[in-house]
Design an enzyme around this catalytic site. Structure first.
Site, short mmCIF file in Angstrom:
data_model
loop_
_atom_site.label_atom_id
_atom_site.label_comp_id
_atom_site.label_asym_id
_atom_site.label_seq_id
_atom_site.Cartn_x
_atom_site.Cartn_y
_atom_site.Cartn_z
N SER A 1 48.18 64.73 23.59
CA SER A 1 47.37 63.51 23.51
C SER A 1 46.08 63.85 22.79
O SER A 1 45.73 65.03 22.61
CB SER A 1 47.06 63.02 24.93
OG SER A 1 46.01 62.07 24.95
N TYR B 1 44.73 63.65 33.79
CA TYR B 1 45.50 63.46 32.56
C TYR B 1 44.94 64.35 31.46
O TYR B 1 45.69 65.02 30.73
CB TYR B 1 45.43 61.99 32.15
CG TYR B 1 46.30 61.61 30.98
CD1 TYR B 1 47.64 61.27 31.16
CD2 TYR B 1 45.79 61.57 29.68
CE1 TYR B 1 48.44 60.90 30.08
CE2 TYR B 1 46.58 61.21 28.60
CZ TYR B 1 47.90 60.88 28.81
OH TYR B 1 48.69 60.52 27.74
#
Length: 255
Positions: free
Chosen positions: A146, A159
């Site tokens: 990401s 995350y």
């Protein structure tokens, strides 16, 4: 006709978390390049529906319902692949969840759940795949990172930590398994139009922030990641390993 370097005919790809969202886009892209794809998720009915839709388009599709947070279930799935004569040539570690809360309010159990699914699962599934790839002398692992593999944002600490870990897990896989003919790389998506981001897309302030912060002035579409995945899964990337490619509309490149 697919260019020979990108042709995945005769290859089998397992994509975790692939009944919908980014995983489904990766599966469709790899199938378009000629691969047989194995869809994974925890909901057998949703998997079968996705498989039927893809099979209706002429693709060779299997399903494997197991929880990537369950080590024994992962081992059982790979044992079943062995029993069925299904050799996984390509693994896309895509399964992931998000949990938004300020760190001072974050429960340890919620932290751990995100780490387990977004990071530890990639290691465990990757290890099982690599054991078999190594025996055959070849394999491709594509981990899904990401923007947060590089950059932090408030309220998504677990995350961010997990995706930062994906970056280094990818490098560790490349370092340890390269001699066995396995290439491990990662894709770092930017802000994409997915179900997981629906609340953010529908938030006018956040939507404006994403578009203003991204040089391309828009959100990304899941299918726009497929080409990068095909490249990393194909012979076109045979001397590429340990890298993360950011597909983010240029966001990570600017202040």
């Amino acid at each position: 006709m697919t260019h020979p370097l990108f042709d995945l005919s005769g290859k089998t790809a397992l994509i975790t978390g692939s009944s919908r969202g980014l995983g489904r886009a990766f599966a469709e892209g790899l199938a378009q390049a000629g691969a047989r794809v194995v869809l994974n998720g925890v909901n057998p009915q949703r998997l079968e529906e996705a498989a039927k839709e893809m099979q209706g388009q002429g693709y060779d599709v299997l399903t494997a319902a197991f929880d990537v947070a369950d080590e024994m279930a992962i081992k059982a799935a790979f044992d079943q692949f062995d029993a069925d004569g299904v050799a996984i040539d390509i693994l896309v570690n895509n399964a992931g969840i998000q949990f938004r809360k300020p760190m001072l309010e974050l429960e340890t159990a919620d932290w751990q759940r995100v780490i387990d699914i977004n990071l530890t699962a990639a290691f465990v599934v990757g290890r099982e795949a690599a054991k078999r790839m190594a025996k055959r002398g070849h394999g491709k692992i594509v981990n899904i990172g990401s923007l947060t593999s590089e950059l932090a944002r408030a309220t998504v600490a677990p995350y961010t930590v997990a995706k930062g870990g994906i970056k280094m897990l990818t490098k560790a896989m490349a370092a340890e398994w390269g001699e066995a003919g396995i290439q491990a790389n990662a894709i770092g998506p930017g802000y994409m139009v997915t179900d997981m981001n629906e609340a953010l897309i529908n938030n006018p302030d956040f939507d404006a922030w994403v578009k203003g912060r991204t040089p391309m002035r828009r959100w990304g579409l899941p299918e726009e990641l497929a080409g990068t995945c095909i490249y990393l899964a194909s012979n076109a990337s045979n001397y590429v390993s340990g890298q993360i490619i950011y597909a983010d509309g240029g966001m990570i490149s600017v202040l």
